[in-house]
Design an enzyme around this catalytic site. Structure first.
Site, PDB file in Angstrom:
ATOM      1  N   PRO A  26      34.011  46.575  38.544  1.00 15.42           N
ATOM      2  CG  PRO A  26      35.676  44.980  38.199  1.00 15.42           C
ATOM      3  CD  PRO A  26      35.443  46.448  38.277  1.00 15.42           C
ATOM      4  CD  GLN A 102      37.334  41.775  37.657  1.00 16.72           C
ATOM      5  OE1 GLN A 102      36.336  41.272  38.166  1.00 16.72           O
ATOM      6  NE2 GLN A 102      38.188  42.489  38.343  1.00 16.72           N
ATOM      7  CE1 TYR A 195      37.169  34.813  44.249  1.00 22.25           C
ATOM      8  CE2 TYR A 195      37.452  37.079  43.525  1.00 22.25           C
ATOM      9  CZ  TYR A 195      36.719  36.126  44.207  1.00 22.25           C
ATOM     10  OH  TYR A 195      35.560  36.476  44.844  1.00 22.25           O
ATOM     11  NE  ARG A 243      39.576  45.730  40.852  1.00 19.58           N
ATOM     12  CZ  ARG A 243      38.472  46.257  41.394  1.00 19.58           C
ATOM     13  NH1 ARG A 243      37.698  45.529  42.155  1.00 19.58           N
ATOM     14  NH2 ARG A 243      38.153  47.505  41.192  1.00 19.58           N
ATOM     15  N   GLY A 337      32.287  51.582  43.026  1.00 19.25           N
ATOM     16  CA  GLY A 337      31.455  50.384  43.021  1.00 19.25           C
ATOM     17  C   GLY A 337      30.104  50.696  43.637  1.00 19.25           C
ATOM     18  NE  ARG A 338      31.103  48.994  48.669  1.00 20.93           N
ATOM     19  CZ  ARG A 338      31.859  48.912  49.743  1.00 20.93           C
ATOM     20  NH1 ARG A 338      31.422  48.250  50.801  1.00 20.93           N
ATOM     21  NH2 ARG A 338      33.043  49.487  49.795  1.00 20.93           N
TER      22      ARG A 338
HETATM   23  C1  LIG Z   1      28.486  43.216  45.400  1.00 25.56           C
HETATM   24  C2  LIG Z   1      29.940  43.361  45.047  1.00 25.56           C
HETATM   25  C3  LIG Z   1      30.483  42.565  44.059  1.00 25.56           C
HETATM   26  C4  LIG Z   1      31.827  42.703  43.685  1.00 25.56           C
HETATM   27  N1  LIG Z   1      32.321  41.952  42.651  1.00 25.56           N
HETATM   28  C5  LIG Z   1      33.576  42.177  42.203  1.00 25.56           C
HETATM   29  C6  LIG Z   1      34.058  41.576  41.011  1.00 25.56           C
HETATM   30  O1  LIG Z   1      33.338  40.890  40.287  1.00 25.56           O
HETATM   31  N2  LIG Z   1      35.351  41.803  40.674  1.00 25.56           N
HETATM   32  C7  LIG Z   1      36.164  42.616  41.411  1.00 25.56           C
HETATM   33  O2  LIG Z   1      37.324  42.789  41.067  1.00 25.56           O
HETATM   34  N3  LIG Z   1      35.702  43.257  42.497  1.00 25.56           N
HETATM   35  C8  LIG Z   1      34.437  43.079  42.900  1.00 25.56           C
HETATM   36  N4  LIG Z   1      33.961  43.794  43.956  1.00 25.56           N
HETATM   37  C9  LIG Z   1      34.781  44.872  44.530  1.00 25.56           C
HETATM   38  C10 LIG Z   1      34.426  46.217  43.864  1.00 25.56           C
HETATM   39  O3  LIG Z   1      34.766  46.208  42.499  1.00 25.56           O
HETATM   40  C11 LIG Z   1      35.137  47.392  44.553  1.00 25.56           C
HETATM   41  O4  LIG Z   1      36.518  47.228  44.376  1.00 25.56           O
HETATM   42  C12 LIG Z   1      34.811  47.467  46.035  1.00 25.56           C
HETATM   43  O5  LIG Z   1      33.412  47.369  46.249  1.00 25.56           O
HETATM   44  C13 LIG Z   1      35.315  48.767  46.643  1.00 25.56           C
HETATM   45  O6  LIG Z   1      34.798  49.872  45.964  1.00 25.56           O
HETATM   46  P1  LIG Z   1      33.505  50.706  46.509  1.00 25.56           P
HETATM   47  O7  LIG Z   1      33.821  51.130  47.929  1.00 25.56           O
HETATM   48  O8  LIG Z   1      33.406  51.867  45.571  1.00 25.56           O
HETATM   49  O9  LIG Z   1      32.323  49.797  46.456  1.00 25.56           O
HETATM   50  C14 LIG Z   1      32.638  43.654  44.357  1.00 25.56           C
HETATM   51  C15 LIG Z   1      32.087  44.426  45.366  1.00 25.56           C
HETATM   52  C16 LIG Z   1      30.755  44.313  45.699  1.00 25.56           C
HETATM   53  C17 LIG Z   1      30.176  45.210  46.761  1.00 25.56           C
END
Ligand SMILES: Cc1cc2nc3c(=O)[nH]c(=O)nc-3n(C[C@H](O)[C@H](O)[C@H](O)COP(=O)(O)O)c2cc1C
Length: 401
Positions: A26, A102, A195, A243, A337-338
């Site tokens: 998410p 989520q 949160y 989560r 994610g990213r």
């Molecule tokens: C722009 C952005 C928004 C995010 N929003 C959420 C979110 O809504 N809920 C959540 O649990 N994590 C959120 N995260 C965390 C990501 O879900 C993920 O756990 C984190 O980016 C690490 O994974 P990655 O290295 O693959 O990006 C967000 C991360 C980014 C970069």
């Protein structure tokens, strides 16, 4: 030797079939208006429906208007949010992808600016002054387990009464019922990243001396009540994820998270999505130590010690690494994610990199048909031995719809 990489094996969770183990984590996009999704979300999320991921999540969506992190967050606190979500869900299902949502509440971290609006650390919440709630029902008041600000310079929240705590657990349940009406396959409760539920878990943010504060058991109570309420409104045949921040910067340990996950399992939670941190404003010391798969050890320990399925997340970028996380028994699902933001077609790339020679990453034939042909031409073999498109039965289903 295994012919199909674990990443591309399916997983059945209760009555929900995931065609592979690749999940879009998410991610808030700060693009809603009044809590509602719009064409941005349809396009952004629709992209993942046809990208080959097994499951993709809608960003953290609020169970109460006061819980929005920003005024561009999404909501599911009323029935009129359901129909636009259903359009996205139906699109996902048409192309064989599972879709989750989520459900969260930011508590004392609510009512901030978007990351790009925020001034240097600690000043983002200045945006709060005079801000109306996203549902336009009055001034935006922060609530939390205790009247303690997230950080110096942030507004002090009001401590929730026991009655309000019950109402919020109920709001999670009502939002889960709406998620079911929209047709979602998975609900994930956001209990991490500093949160509301994490605030209750934290010995630093939660200084209550009633049944919701003090011992770990008491601090877990709100999260467990949320799990109960969500399970009560979410169908038996659909999986529930949580989560968590498996460790944080306010004294929560991996042992605490194992205990929380063990208790969640008894409440009918199916998967623990293992993230970390979020209680502090300045996490530069954490960021300095980030490495590929930095949170995988938490998923591994929770899986082994709480005996529950886990999802690993955090700087998972390469296909062979994702495969190794599954092969080593650290997790049952891998969330990106990213990396999926950077390359939504990562599953196609991963399939080829892992030498996938049979069966599908699960693409619609509009992509899969041509990419199979290209794979055959470029790498040898025939389209039938180099399938990266949909299984024939799936194609049949799509054609019929
Ligand atoms: C722009 C952005 C928004 C995010 N929003 C959420 C979110 O809504 N809920 C959540 O649990 N994590 C959120 N995260 C965390 C990501 O879900 C993920 O756990 C984190 O980016 C690490 O994974 P990655 O290295 O693959 O990006 C967000 C991360 C980014 C970069």
């Amino acid at each position: 030797m295994r012919t199909t990489p674990l990443l591309f094996t399916s997983l059945d969770l209760r009555g929900v079939h995931l065609k592979n183990r690749i999940v879009l984590s998410p991610m808030l996009t700060y693009s809603g208006h009044g809590g509602h999704v719009n064409d941005w979300h349809f396009t952004h999320l629709g992209k993942y429906a046809i990208s080959g991921v097994g499951l993709f999540f809608v960003e953290s969506t609020n169970v109460d208007a006061a819980g929005c992190t920003t005024s561009s967050d999404l909501g599911l606190w009323a029935d009129d949010f359901i129909a636009p979500f259903k359009r996205i869900v139906d699109f996902a299902h048409r192309y064989g992808a599972a879709i989750g949502i989520q459900l969260g509440h930011s508590g004392r971290k609510a009512a901030s600016g978007t990351p790009w609006e925020r001034s240097p650390a600690g000043e983002g919440s200045k945006l709060l002054k005079g801000l109306q709630r996203v549902d336009n029902t009055g001034p935006w008041e922060l609530v939390a387990p205790s009247a303690l600000a997230h950080a110096a310079g942030h507004p002090v929240p009001r401590a929730l009464s026991v009655n309000e705590i019950h109402q919020l657990a109920d709001a999670w349940g009502q939002a889960a019922a709406r998620a079911e009406h929209a047709g979602f396959d998975v609900v994930e409760v956001h209990a991490g990243h500093g949160y509301l539920i994490h605030q209750f878990l934290s010995p630093k943010a939660n200084r209550r001396n009633d049944e919701y504060g003090g011992t770990l058991q008491a601090r877990m109570r709100f999260g467990l009540e949320v799990a109960d309420e969500v399970r009560r409104h979410w169908p038996e045949n659909k999986p529930l994820f949580f989560r968590i921040s498996a460790v944080d910067d306010s004294g929560l340990t991996i042992e605490d998270s194992v205990a929380f996950s063990t208790a969640l399992k008894t409440k009918g939670v199916d998967v623990i999505d293992c993230s970390s941190a979020g209680m502090a404003t300045d996490n530069s010391h954490l960021l300095a130590h980030l490495r590929y798969g930095y949170q995988v050890p938490y998923a591994r320990q929770v899986r082994a010690e709480a005996g529950i399925k886990t999802m690993a997340v955090g700087l998972i970028i390469h296909a062979d690494h994702a495969e190794q996380i599954l092969q080593s028994g650290s997790a049952d699902l891998v969330a990106l994610g990213r990396e999926l933001m950077h390359n939504p077609n990562w599953p196609i790339d991963a399939a080829l990199k892992l030498g996938r020679k049979a069966s599908a990453a699960g693409l619609p034939q509009a992509y899969g048909y041509w990419l199979d042909k290209r794979a055959a031409a470029a790498f040898g073999g025939t389209p039938s031995t180099f399938r990266i498109g949909m299984e024939p039965e799936q194609m049949e289903r799509v054609k019929l719809e």
